[in-house]
Design a protein around this motif. Structure first.
Motif, mmCIF file in Angstrom:
data_model
loop_
_atom_site.group_PDB
_atom_site.id
_atom_site.type_symbol
_atom_site.label_atom_id
_atom_site.label_comp_id
_atom_site.label_asym_id
_atom_site.label_seq_id
_atom_site.Cartn_x
_atom_site.Cartn_y
_atom_site.Cartn_z
ATOM 1 N N LEU A 216 0.911 -1.173 -0.075
ATOM 2 C CA LEU A 216 0.120 -0.030 0.248
ATOM 3 C C LEU A 216 0.898 1.219 -0.181
ATOM 4 N N VAL A 217 1.944 1.292 0.801
ATOM 5 C CA VAL A 217 2.827 2.524 1.131
ATOM 6 C C VAL A 217 3.529 2.568 -0.021
ATOM 7 N N LYS A 218 4.101 1.558 -1.060
ATOM 8 C CA LYS A 218 4.570 1.692 -2.309
ATOM 9 C C LYS A 218 3.698 2.355 -3.141
ATOM 10 N N LEU A 219 2.268 1.824 -3.525
ATOM 11 C CA LEU A 219 1.597 2.276 -4.339
ATOM 12 C C LEU A 219 1.021 3.965 -3.873
ATOM 13 N N ARG A 220 1.131 4.321 -2.665
ATOM 14 C CA ARG A 220 0.723 5.502 -2.329
ATOM 15 C C ARG A 220 1.740 6.488 -2.831
ATOM 16 N N GLY A 221 3.170 6.039 -2.353
ATOM 17 C CA GLY A 221 4.003 7.090 -2.777
ATOM 18 C C GLY A 221 4.119 7.184 -4.417
ATOM 19 N N GLU A 222 3.729 6.025 -5.176
ATOM 20 C CA GLU A 222 3.994 6.270 -6.436
ATOM 21 C C GLU A 222 2.740 7.100 -7.084
ATOM 22 N N PRO A 314 -6.129 12.574 -7.858
ATOM 23 C CA PRO A 314 -5.783 11.640 -8.820
ATOM 24 C C PRO A 314 -5.353 10.274 -7.941
ATOM 25 N N ALA A 315 -4.612 10.420 -6.996
ATOM 26 C CA ALA A 315 -4.247 9.458 -6.388
ATOM 27 C C ALA A 315 -5.376 8.676 -5.446
ATOM 28 N N VAL A 316 -6.158 9.243 -5.227
ATOM 29 C CA VAL A 316 -7.275 8.711 -4.527
ATOM 30 C C VAL A 316 -7.870 7.517 -4.916
ATOM 31 N N SER A 317 -8.287 7.522 -6.225
ATOM 32 C CA SER A 317 -8.842 6.531 -6.842
ATOM 33 C C SER A 317 -7.901 5.058 -7.019
ATOM 34 N N ARG A 318 -6.681 5.317 -6.848
ATOM 35 C CA ARG A 318 -5.740 4.213 -7.094
ATOM 36 C C ARG A 318 -5.697 3.721 -5.843
ATOM 37 N N LEU A 319 -5.617 4.413 -4.627
ATOM 38 C CA LEU A 319 -5.635 4.055 -3.294
ATOM 39 C C LEU A 319 -6.844 3.394 -2.816
ATOM 40 N N GLU A 320 -7.896 3.790 -3.493
ATOM 41 C CA GLU A 320 -9.214 2.854 -2.975
ATOM 42 C C GLU A 320 -9.283 1.712 -3.646
ATOM 43 N N ALA A 321 -8.697 1.491 -4.829
ATOM 44 C CA ALA A 321 -8.849 0.197 -5.402
ATOM 45 C C ALA A 321 -7.808 -0.489 -4.796
ATOM 46 N N ALA A 322 -7.019 -0.245 -4.215
ATOM 47 C CA ALA A 322 -5.710 -1.070 -3.635
ATOM 48 C C ALA A 322 -6.271 -1.591 -2.276
ATOM 49 N N ALA A 327 -6.770 -7.153 2.766
ATOM 50 C CA ALA A 327 -7.404 -7.619 4.132
ATOM 51 C C ALA A 327 -6.978 -6.651 5.434
ATOM 52 N N ILE A 328 -8.098 -6.080 5.567
ATOM 53 C CA ILE A 328 -7.957 -5.060 6.910
ATOM 54 C C ILE A 328 -8.635 -5.516 7.854
ATOM 55 N N ARG A 329 -8.254 -5.772 9.133
ATOM 56 C CA ARG A 329 -8.734 -6.032 10.358
ATOM 57 C C ARG A 329 -8.818 -5.012 11.274
ATOM 58 N N THR A 330 -9.706 -5.201 12.383
ATOM 59 C CA THR A 330 -9.868 -4.374 13.431
ATOM 60 C C THR A 330 -8.653 -4.082 14.004
ATOM 61 N N PRO A 331 -7.824 -2.954 14.341
ATOM 62 C CA PRO A 331 -6.603 -2.861 15.144
ATOM 63 C C PRO A 331 -6.845 -3.418 16.612
ATOM 64 N N ARG A 332 -5.721 -3.966 17.163
ATOM 65 C CA ARG A 332 -5.933 -4.565 18.474
ATOM 66 C C ARG A 332 -5.867 -3.212 19.340
ATOM 67 N N ILE A 333 -5.276 -2.221 19.009
ATOM 68 C CA ILE A 333 -5.354 -1.211 20.012
ATOM 69 C C ILE A 333 -5.845 0.161 19.142
ATOM 70 N N PRO A 334 -6.043 1.181 19.717
ATOM 71 C CA PRO A 334 -6.650 2.363 18.878
ATOM 72 C C PRO A 334 -5.481 2.862 18.110
ATOM 73 N N VAL A 335 -5.989 3.272 16.530
ATOM 74 C CA VAL A 335 -4.906 3.964 15.786
ATOM 75 C C VAL A 335 -5.598 5.244 15.582
ATOM 76 N N ILE A 336 -5.029 6.375 15.699
ATOM 77 C CA ILE A 336 -5.685 7.816 15.645
ATOM 78 C C ILE A 336 -5.458 8.052 14.266
#
Length: 406
Positions: A216-222, A314-322, A327-336
């Motif tokens: 995700l971070v790689k794609l975000r940077g690109e 322009p980066a938003v749609s690419r991030l949304e697709a990725a 697979a994203i789960r509920t964090p085990r502790i709060p992430v602000i």
């Protein structure tokens, strides 16, 4: 409204169980490999009822799950629900709303990178292994760029973001390896990060795996680099003005430029330190007016373009697709979140927030004020640089924060 009672064998997230069972410990690595435990015959009814969650005493988690339910009885809504057939779990997004922080991990964002980072990590096998795994995903030698540069290459958006992400999680392993380090990690009950650092915090909290986070971070940077290349834009930091004055400065500059060059506050870092993003002509206009508004200093930031504004659209749609494929789960502790300075528990909400993050102002000042007001006792800045520590100390000189590098 009453929710239907469902009796169904489904998977209850490990990260929710571990949040209420201190004897169960999961790192961002172990959570990535196993994110669920099967618990039989769980019933769901209207939240607020003493039967919001009923379960067998299987695996000894009865009391922990009941505590999870009781924490949410006040909210008068369904805590979790089941999509029969898909085994999907829907989590109350307000699960962490009333968090009480005591120990926090804080992760840096773009700009913290420096040639030579990653050297310390090579002394710790688990930290060094993260760079090897990163090389396989990225297809190039990330560690070599971190250690040897050149600086211009490391500073590029497409390389600095994955480099900071990996080095920050390597710092967690450096801490884990030292005496008492695991106890510190176990004590952390909230995490957050500046912009990019939010992804690092989510990985640490088990919301996604190290590998998925890096992709995700790689794609975000690109995507952010491509968006920056599409228009002439920049960022500048103003020192010595409050947010109201910076907004007045932006308004004055915007009166002189066309819509393509408008500027806005992009980073609310701390009192007296705010970053403005926008079109190049707009940035030049605010810089020219800074002295008349009594700004103590302006610093043009070494970034590709107007981050955290509509210029990154322009980066938003690419991030949304990725994000949709991750697979994203509920964090085990709060992430602000940087977007609204609130923790989120529902994976679908986390996806939306991360996609919005690149076009939304960073609410770091509000985040830190909230953490301190709610009783935060000790913080750790993990990764390259000491930007976050400087901000924390500026906001509260008595705040206790330790830097853990890699």
């Amino acid at each position: 409204m009453l929710a239907p009672v469902l009796h169904h064998n489904y998977r209850f997230p490990i990260n929710l169980i571990s949040r209420f069972n201190p004897s169960v410990n999961f790192s961002y690595q172990s959570t990535a490999m196993s994110s669920s435990i099967v618990l039989p015959s769980i019933s769901l009814t209207k939240a607020g009822s003493s039967d919001s969650l009923r379960n067998s005493s299987c695996l000894g988690f009865r009391n922990e799950i009941r505590r999870a339910s009781l924490w949410n009885l006040k909210k008068s809504r369904v805590f979790v629900s089941v999509s029969v057939g898909s085994e999907a779990v829907v989590v109350d997004d307000a699960l962490f709303k009333d968090y009480k922080p005591s120990s926090a991990f804080l992760f840096p964002g773009q700009g913290a990178q420096a040639v030579g980072m990653g050297v310390e990590a090579q002394k710790v096998p688990a930290a060094a292994e993260l760079y090897k795994r990163a090389n396989e995903i990225l297809g190039f030698d990330l560690l070599d760029i971190c250690i040897n540069g050149p600086k211009e290459k490391l500073d590029s958006t497409v390389l600095s973001q994955p480099a900071i992400y990996v080095t920050s999680l390597a710092a967690v392993e450096v801490l884990r390896a030292r005496e008492g380090g695991q106890q510190i990690i176990d004590s952390v009950d909230v995490t957050c990060g500046l912009s990019l650092g939010e992804y690092t915090g989510l990985a640490f909290a088990g919301a996604f795996s190290f590998e998925d986070g890096l992709k995700l971070v790689k794609l975000r940077g690109e995507a952010m680099q491509d968006a920056a290349d599409a228009a002439k834009s920049a960022m500048v930091s103003f020192i010595g003005l409050d947010s109201g004055k910076v907004q007045e400065l932006c308004d004055a500059a915007n009166d002189e430029v066309d819509d393509a060059n408008k500027v806005q506050i992009a980073n609310y870092l701390c009192t007296g330190n705010y970053a403005v993003s926008g079109g190049l002509k707009g940035i030049e206009a605010v810089e020219a007016k800074a002295k008349s508004f009594k700004a103590r200093m302006t610093v043009r930031l070494a970034v590709a373009g107007a981050f955290h504004t509509s210029f990154m659209g322009p980066a938003v749609s690419r991030l949304e697709a990725a994000l949709a494929e991750t697979a994203i789960r509920t964090p085990r502790i709060p992430v602000i979140s940087n977007v609204d300075a609130e923790p989120h528990a529902d994976p679908s909400t986390i996806r939306k927030i991360l996609a919005r993050q690149v076009t939304s102002p960073v609410q770091w000042e509000t985040t830190v004020k909230t953490l301190l007001a709610r009783g935060l006792q000790k913080s750790y800045e993990l990764g390259p640089g000491k930007v976050i520590a400087g901000i924390i100390k500026r906001m509260d000189k008595s705040a206790e924060i330790e830097n853990i590098g890699a």
